[in-house]
Design an enzyme around this catalytic site. Structure first.
Site, mmCIF file in Angstrom:
data_model
loop_
_atom_site.group_PDB
_atom_site.id
_atom_site.type_symbol
_atom_site.label_atom_id
_atom_site.label_comp_id
_atom_site.label_asym_id
_atom_site.label_seq_id
_atom_site.Cartn_x
_atom_site.Cartn_y
_atom_site.Cartn_z
ATOM 1 C CE LYS A 175 9.310 -1.172 -9.633
ATOM 2 N NZ LYS A 175 9.566 -1.661 -10.998
ATOM 3 C CB CYS A 179 -0.897 -0.002 1.231
ATOM 4 S SG CYS A 179 -1.895 -1.501 1.440
ATOM 5 C CD GLU A 186 12.249 -10.492 -16.097
ATOM 6 O OE1 GLU A 186 11.831 -9.323 -16.083
ATOM 7 O OE2 GLU A 186 12.067 -11.300 -15.154
ATOM 8 C CG ASN A 189 2.787 -0.624 3.442
ATOM 9 O OD1 ASN A 189 2.312 -1.706 3.090
ATOM 10 N ND2 ASN A 189 3.964 -0.200 3.021
ATOM 11 N N GLY A 190 1.054 -2.862 5.504
ATOM 12 C CA GLY A 190 1.533 -4.096 6.135
ATOM 13 C C GLY A 190 0.380 -5.043 6.388
ATOM 14 C CD GLU A 238 5.589 -8.438 -14.666
ATOM 15 O OE1 GLU A 238 5.267 -8.351 -13.466
ATOM 16 O OE2 GLU A 238 6.760 -8.347 -15.057
ATOM 17 N NE ARG A 265 4.214 1.890 -2.099
ATOM 18 C CZ ARG A 265 5.351 1.493 -1.558
ATOM 19 N NH1 ARG A 265 6.503 1.856 -2.090
ATOM 20 N NH2 ARG A 265 5.357 0.732 -0.484
ATOM 21 C CG HIS A 302 12.209 -34.550 -20.071
ATOM 22 N ND1 HIS A 302 12.448 -35.879 -19.778
ATOM 23 C CD2 HIS A 302 13.391 -34.051 -20.524
ATOM 24 C CE1 HIS A 302 13.718 -36.159 -20.018
ATOM 25 N NE2 HIS A 302 14.314 -35.069 -20.480
ATOM 26 C CE LYS A 348 9.711 -7.233 -16.688
ATOM 27 N NZ LYS A 348 9.558 -8.164 -15.568
ATOM 28 C CD1 TRP A 402 -3.418 -5.849 -2.636
ATOM 29 C CD2 TRP A 402 -2.985 -4.575 -4.419
ATOM 30 N NE1 TRP A 402 -3.440 -6.658 -3.737
ATOM 31 C CE2 TRP A 402 -3.185 -5.913 -4.841
ATOM 32 C CE3 TRP A 402 -2.689 -3.591 -5.362
ATOM 33 C CZ2 TRP A 402 -3.093 -6.283 -6.182
ATOM 34 C CZ3 TRP A 402 -2.605 -3.972 -6.687
ATOM 35 C CH2 TRP A 402 -2.808 -5.303 -7.090
#
Length: 669
Positions: free
Chosen positions: A665, A8, A531, A122-123, A538, A39, A554, A535, A95
């Site tokens: 973020k 947050c 990576e 925040n937490g 997301e 964020r 496999h 990208k 959030w």
């Protein structure tokens, strides 16, 4: 603790003997929240004093624009033009974790209908359910589903228990003592108008000072000078403060800062005595530039940051690499090189993109240092109790320096006596402060949720680490010199790679309707593929999977068909530029074989190459040729087209590139 909580955003503004209209104060609060939008959040709110010095809250589900609309509607009837000489305003982007996104669940959270205390947080409070039942048993009625309301109501409960005869600092100390979990908190109260308290444990919090003063923490009630003008800012990170001041204080765990009559008192909560101990805090100067958190000529921060990579990579290397002498100087590690060289193994701890950066350069670290490297996904590591030894060197990689899983792993390794090194892009972050030494990336502010320039700078920083540790190994000196020579060219090679942008956009237009993609590679490029797939998923919300081509037979080969695009990284990955790997066991030969397998299954491979190869071009559906460099740096070059592809796919599909859904973020866990 294992409940997930995205980061947050907290912002606070105190003006003392600095007259501001209520409208100006609210504008500062809203602007601060805009700086924190990247964020990730789903609601926002502010609290300012009304005419009776009682906190008045404006909260709205949705984005900051919707909050701004609620401010302009002014349903509370606030006198916007009223001048306030001394005032504290607090603000928050939330959030959702406990309770769905809604106006009621948005912060600030009040203690009671009179808003005796209001809190932004925040937490995550892990014992909130126990505290909630306790408070409900004592007559407190909860309006929201949040864990934060527990904090506000606990303030009111303790206030009542003391019949109002308790200082603000001791009240907050009692409250935080009852909380389990992680938090950064701002407290505001009608009983202490003009005062604010900041407290931290686990989640980041920064204080900015626009005008410093001589502080006397032993005499906090000393009358202030009539000439003392003070503006103080609180924020979850520096991006919300830098436009106001560069003088900041980073709060550490168990810190409590009280602003009273414009004066700042700094305390540490003693965990044994549960008392406040007066302490002094160092004032730091921010190096962040305001321009770095503006979009400039770009439509999105992500594209701006992709194009900033030539500069960010140069900044990561600047002053550290002597290209003429072929030497490396990392000031933070100088005293500890011997300790690192004597280690039995190197362990790399990271999550997400940071994990991929370490994986991409692991081969080079092992080759140069002759020390085995163990990769540890920090979120998996904390679910186990693995052996960590005193002669282990543990590297903790995090762009923000606040990733909770990585921090948990760091605490574990410190307890076991291991030597710990931090790799972060954030000065003053928790990882930067808690590790024995470290390397700052110097990549500059990164606002887009999807990391781009910090990722490539992490690779370069890790490679410089390996080059430093291997300086005394005669057997790798030719290789070291070749790598350093190519590192000097790296920013220019990235600039050349960025010229593929329009070509990549055209490919993205053809792929726009796809629902799934595969990204394949091996060796250095396996991390690149992971990576790249991350990208794509997301920010464009296309399912994508990074696959090691050695694993094709496999299982993953069953996915290959003419309907699923396949990106294959088939660069030669040479050990020395100018030499061609002709061995049948080389990475390139193996990738060519995998390309044939994909082609036989009617796949349409989009192939990245770094040199002319007619056979590969004949097999490929589309070809992207990137500049060639040495293998351990080729991963940096190859990442750029995948970043651009993910960006263009997201834009074409109308997605929010900089703030993708359900993501933030930084992540605390």
């Amino acid at each position: 603790f294992r409940a997930f909580n995205k980061m947050c955003g907290i912002f606070g503004y105190l003006n003392y003997l600095t007259p501001k209209s209520r409208e100006e104060i609210i504008a500062i609060l809203v602007a601060g929240l805009r700086r924190l939008e990247y964020r990730g959040y789903d609601s926002a709110g502010i609290a300012v004093d009304d005419a009776n010095l009682v906190p008045a809250m404006i909260k709205k589900r949705g984005n900051v624009d919707q909050l701004q609309g609620a401010v302009e509607a002014n349903a509370l009837g606030l006198q916007m033009s009223e001048i306030l000489e001394c005032h504290v305003g607090i603000a928050h982007t939330r959030w959702a974790t406990h309770g769905e996104p809604s106006d009621i669940n948005a912060h600030p959270q009040p203690s009671d209908p009179e808003n005796s205390f209001v809190v932004v947080h925040n937490g995550i409070i892990t014992n909130y359910d126990v505290l909630r039942k306790f408070l409900e048993g004592h007559g407190h009625v909860f309006k929201s589903e949040t864990d934060t309301e527990v904090i506000a109501k606990l303030c009111k409960y303790i206030w009542d228990q003391h019949n109002g005869q308790v200082s603000f600092t001791n009240l907050v100390l009692e409250v935080t003592h009852e909380l389990h979990g992680a938090f950064a908190l701002l407290f505001k109260s009608k009983h202490f108008p003009g005062d604010v308290i900041a407290a931290k444990r686990g989640s980041p919090l920064i204080l900015g000072i626009k005008k410093q003063e001589e502080l006397d923490p032993a005499n906090p009630d000393a009358p202030p000078s009539t000439s003392l003008e003070q503006e103080i800012f609180f924020a979850s990170d520096a991006s919300a403060i830098v436009e106001h001041t560069r003088q900041v204080i980073y709060l550490d765990d168990h810190d409590l800062i009280y602003i009273h009559k414009g004066r700042m008192m700094t305390y540490k909560a003693d965990q044994l005595t549960h008392k406040l101990v007066v302490q002094s805090k160092v004032v730091n100067t921010l190096e962040l530039e305001l321009e770095s958190i503006m979009k400039g000529r770009f439509d999105h921060f992500m594209m701006k940051e992709i194009y900033e990579q030539p500069e960010s990579l140069a900044n990561t290397m600047r002053g550290r690499l002597d290209f003429e002498l072929g030497t490396v100087k990392l000031g933070g590690l100088t005293k500890y090189v011997g300790t690192i060289r004597r280690s039995r193994r190197l362990l790399m701890f990271a999550c997400g993109t940071s994990y991929h950066s370490a994986l991409s350069i692991r081969i080079a670290i092992e080759e140069l240092t002759d020390i085995p490297v163990a990769m540890e996904l920090a979120s998996d590591f904390q679910d186990r109790t693995p052996p960590i030894y005193r002669d282990d060197v543990c590297c903790f990689i995090s762009q923000s320096g606040e990733t909770k899983d990585t921090l948990n792993a760091l605490e574990y390794c410190l307890d076991k006596g291991a030597f710990c090194i931090g790799f972060t892009n954030t000065v003053g972050s928790s990882i930067a402060r808690k590790t024995h030494c470290g390397i700052h990336l110097n990549a500059g502010a990164e606002i887009g949720v999807a990391s781009t320039k910090a990722y490539t700078s992490q690779i370069v920083a890790l490679l410089m680490f390996a080059l430093l540790i291997s300086e005394n190994r005669a057997s790798v000196q030719l290789r070291r010199k070749a790598i350093i020579k190519e590192m000097e060219k790296l920013p220019q090679l990235v600039e050349e790679t960025l010229k593929l942008d329009q070509r990549i956009r055209q490919i993205a237009e053809e792929l726009n309707d796809t629902r799934s993609m595969l990204v394949m590679g091996r060796g250095y490029q396996y991390g690149t593929c992971l990576e790249g797939a991350l990208k794509i998923k997301e920010i464009s919300y296309i399912h994508s999977e990074g696959i090691h081509t050695g694993e094709l037979s496999h299982g993953p080969l069953a996915l290959v068909s003419e309907n699923i695009p396949v990106v294959m990284v088939c660069t030669a990955d040479v050990e020395f530029v100018g030499q061609v790997q002709s061995s049948a066991t080389s990475i390139y030969e193996k990738m060519s074989s995998s390309l044939e397998q994909v082609l036989k299954r009617k796949g349409k491979p989009i192939v990245l190459i770094d040199h002319e190869d007619e056979d590969v071009k004949w097999m490929a559906y589309k070809v992207l040729q990137v500049p060639q460099t040495i293998n351990c740096l080729q991963t940096v070059i190859n990442t750029i087209p995948l970043q651009l592809l993910s960006y263009h796919l997201a834009v074409l599909r109308g997605q929010n590139v900089d703030c993708p859904r359900n993501l933030a973020k930084s992540v605390t866990v």
